[in-house]
Each structure stands twice: as C-alpha cells, then as structure tokens.
Design an enzyme around this catalytic site. Structure first.
Site, PDB file in Angstrom:
ATOM      1  N   ARG A 184      22.931  44.963  40.838  1.00  0.00           N
ATOM      2  CA  ARG A 184      23.717  46.163  40.537  1.00  0.00           C
ATOM      3  C   ARG A 184      25.208  45.926  40.780  1.00  0.00           C
ATOM      4  O   ARG A 184      26.056  46.435  40.046  1.00  0.00           O
ATOM      5  CB  ARG A 184      23.241  47.332  41.406  1.00  0.00           C
ATOM      6  CG  ARG A 184      21.955  47.988  40.924  1.00  0.00           C
ATOM      7  CD  ARG A 184      21.622  49.185  41.779  1.00  0.00           C
ATOM      8  NE  ARG A 184      21.102  48.820  43.085  1.00  0.00           N
ATOM      9  CZ  ARG A 184      21.207  49.580  44.177  1.00  0.00           C
ATOM     10  NH1 ARG A 184      21.849  50.740  44.115  1.00  0.00           N
ATOM     11  NH2 ARG A 184      20.687  49.198  45.319  1.00  0.00           N
ATOM     12  N   TYR A 190      16.251  36.854  37.776  1.00  0.00           N
ATOM     13  CA  TYR A 190      16.168  38.208  37.237  1.00  0.00           C
ATOM     14  C   TYR A 190      16.525  38.208  35.753  1.00  0.00           C
ATOM     15  O   TYR A 190      17.315  37.390  35.293  1.00  0.00           O
ATOM     16  CB  TYR A 190      17.155  39.142  37.957  1.00  0.00           C
ATOM     17  CG  TYR A 190      16.889  39.335  39.424  1.00  0.00           C
ATOM     18  CD1 TYR A 190      16.090  40.382  39.879  1.00  0.00           C
ATOM     19  CD2 TYR A 190      17.460  38.485  40.370  1.00  0.00           C
ATOM     20  CE1 TYR A 190      15.860  40.568  41.227  1.00  0.00           C
ATOM     21  CE2 TYR A 190      17.239  38.662  41.730  1.00  0.00           C
ATOM     22  CZ  TYR A 190      16.431  39.709  42.156  1.00  0.00           C
ATOM     23  OH  TYR A 190      16.204  39.895  43.491  1.00  0.00           O
ATOM     24  N   ASP A 211      23.509  52.074  39.002  1.00  0.00           N
ATOM     25  CA  ASP A 211      22.430  51.966  38.024  1.00  0.00           C
ATOM     26  C   ASP A 211      22.226  53.344  37.404  1.00  0.00           C
ATOM     27  O   ASP A 211      22.948  54.305  37.732  1.00  0.00           O
ATOM     28  CB  ASP A 211      21.135  51.411  38.648  1.00  0.00           C
ATOM     29  CG  ASP A 211      20.558  52.310  39.735  1.00  0.00           C
ATOM     30  OD1 ASP A 211      21.011  53.481  39.872  1.00  0.00           O
ATOM     31  OD2 ASP A 211      19.655  51.860  40.460  1.00  0.00           O
ATOM     32  N   ASP A 222      14.327  47.400  44.250  1.00  0.00           N
ATOM     33  CA  ASP A 222      14.664  48.810  44.076  1.00  0.00           C
ATOM     34  C   ASP A 222      13.542  49.541  43.342  1.00  0.00           C
ATOM     35  O   ASP A 222      12.833  48.933  42.522  1.00  0.00           O
ATOM     36  CB  ASP A 222      15.959  48.955  43.275  1.00  0.00           C
ATOM     37  CG  ASP A 222      17.179  48.526  44.068  1.00  0.00           C
ATOM     38  OD1 ASP A 222      17.113  48.531  45.309  1.00  0.00           O
ATOM     39  OD2 ASP A 222      18.202  48.197  43.439  1.00  0.00           O
TER      40      ASP A 222
END
Length: 309
Positions: free
Chosen positions: A174, A65, A79, A38
């Site tokens: 997300r 992550y 987000d 993203d």
C-alpha cells in the site's frame, strides 16, 4: 498434528480469522501464521500446525505479490477500503514515466507504513489509534525490494497498472502505491493485492479454506512436512547416540562447513529440529536451538516433502 498448511486466503478475512477457522476445522489448539495479510488481500498465508509453530521463525523471508494500483486518487488507508481524500486526473501519466519511477523502488529504501496498519505503537495498533481520532506519526523503516515489474498498463483519468513485486518482510505494498502516486503528482492507492509467494510457499500449490474443509471431511488432509518450507536450510543426519544427546540439549560434533548457519537436523527416523553450527574448522559443534523430536515420534505419518510438492 505437525507440519504446515499453504492456505489461499480469501478477501474479507483477517489472518486471525483464518487461523481460528483452521483451528476449528482441524480441532487443533496450536496454530499460527507466517505473516499477516490485510483483510482485503488474497493469496498465500503460511500456517503452522502443532509444534511446527516453533519453526515459523526459520521460514524464508522473501515474499512476492501481484498488485493492482489506481493512479489519480488517494485514500485514508492507501487502499480502496478507506475514505477518498482527493482525486486528480491522471490523463498526463504515461507508461514510460511509470516504469522509470518504479525502478526507484528497487533496493533498500525508506518506507513509511500506512497509518491504518497493525504496527503497534505504545502497545496499541496504529489502526486503532487512527480510528480513535488520534494524530498518528508513523516512523520510517528500511525495507528491501528486489524486483518491481510492470505487468499491465491502462491510461486514463483514473489510470490503472498491475505490477509484480518481490520483497523482504515488513514491506507494505500500500505504501508503494501511495508513494508512486505522490511521485507522479496525482495520488495513488492500492486497488487489489494477491500474495503469490511467502515463506517458500507458492500460490499455485495453496488450498482454500473450502478445499481444506473438504479434505478434512473426506479424511484425506495431510500437512506439508518441513522439507519444503525449510528446504533453504542445510540438512544434517545424526547417528542414534548423537541424536539422543542432541535432543537432550547437548551439542555434538559434525562436519558442518560454516559457522553461524541454522540446519535441519534428522536421525534415521525423521526430523528432530533446528540446530546452529558453532566453531571453526571442518568439524564444529551442532547446538540445539529448537527440538521437535517428541512431536515427530508421536506423528510419524507427517511426511517430509521436497520443494513443498
């Protein structure tokens, strides 16, 4: 030019922006990436250069992550880039309660991707449909999450936690933030995301676009060879006559050990491509799947590096 680039993507750029910038810097037409990030996210974006774009499908799938999540709010995009839809005090949420729920995300789980995502529906990305005001129904998908570990916790009306996540391809972090907030009854949204591992490439060995530009300007840029990113695949070395037949599209007999495996194929001059073992017994057919031999002969300077070093 042939090989890979372990790029550290900065915030505010799309993955496509990064590919376009690399293409301009290296004056190279054929450039591809190994998994979208993203625009707000940072971290590892694997880049394939030249004919190495044909090898992206063989890179390992696992990703890792570091995510920062806010509890006590939910947004339209899951987000901080989206509109705040609701806020709820997270004062009653405890670290113990969060850790207990995080364990529920480990394993193969059903996940609904964010409405604002690049998944295509009817040939059109979901985010484009959402921005056009369409009512979007996002189908569930099964994803694999190997580990979720709490790194830090800060209680409050807007609580904040950091987690490390190891997962398979197609997982939306997300969605994890959103679903965690829903389970807690206070809402959740992703505040920041850094990809620390992707396609066998780690954040500690990545380079920024600025560092890449400096290397190109100094004439010292050298792409990663195949042995790091593709090091999870077994290696087989062919003799000259076998290699020639294999590069021409013919299968050759080799002691491969197991049928159905992809293998890195070499001769004494270097990497030739990817083959597939077929048959039964100790000696099997090594069938060519992706032949890169011409590219390697024309770029003999591109190194083969172990473990991406």
């Amino acid at each position: 030019m042939f090989g890979f680039l372990n790029l550290n993507k900065s915030a505010g750029m799309t993955s496509h922006d990064c590919v376009a910038r690399v293409r301009r810097l290296l004056k190279l037409k054929r450039v591809g990436h190994g998994g979208t990030l993203d625009p707000a996210a940072t971290g590892v974006l694997p880049i394939a250069l030249g004919n190495a774009t044909r090898l992206l499908q063989y890179l390992p799938e696992g990703k890792s992550y570091r995510a920062r999540i806010h509890l006590g709010m939910c947004t339209s995009t899951d987000d901080l880039e989206g509109e705040v839809l609701a806020t709820t005090s997270a004062e009653g949420v405890t670290q113990e309660g969060v850790e207990g729920l995080l364990r529920e995300f480990v394993g193969e789980i059903e996940q609904v991707p964010p409405v604002y995502s690049a998944i295509k529906q009817g040939g059109k990305p979901l985010y484009a449909r959402a921005r056009a005001g369409e009512v979007v129904e996002v189908p569930k998908r099964v994803v694999r999450i190997d580990r979720v570990a709490l790194v830090s916790w800060q209680a409050g009306e807007l609580a904040e936690l950091e987690v490390d996540i190891d997962c398979g391809g197609g997982t939306y972090i997300r969605s994890i933030a959103r679903d965690l907030g829903e389970k807690l009854g206070v809402g959740g949204t992703l505040a920041h995301l850094t990809r620390t591992l992707s396609c066998g490439m780690s954040l500690g060995e990545s380079v920024t676009l600025e560092e890449l530009a400096a290397q190109v300007g100094e004439g010292c840029f050298m792409p990663l060879g195949v042995d790091g990113p593709l090091g999870h695949l077994p290696k087989v070395v062919l003799q000259e006559e076998e290699a020639q037949r294999w590069c021409q599209g013919q299968g050759v007999l080799c002691p491969l050990g197991k049928s159905g495996l992809f293998l890195r194929v070499y001769n004494d001059q270097g990497f030739l491509g990817i083959g597939l073992g077929q048959g039964e017994g100790e000696i099997m057919q090594l069938v060519p799947k992706t032949v890169i031999s011409n590219q390697v002969r024309s770029c003999a300077w591109a190194p083969n590096r172990e473990s991406g070093s």
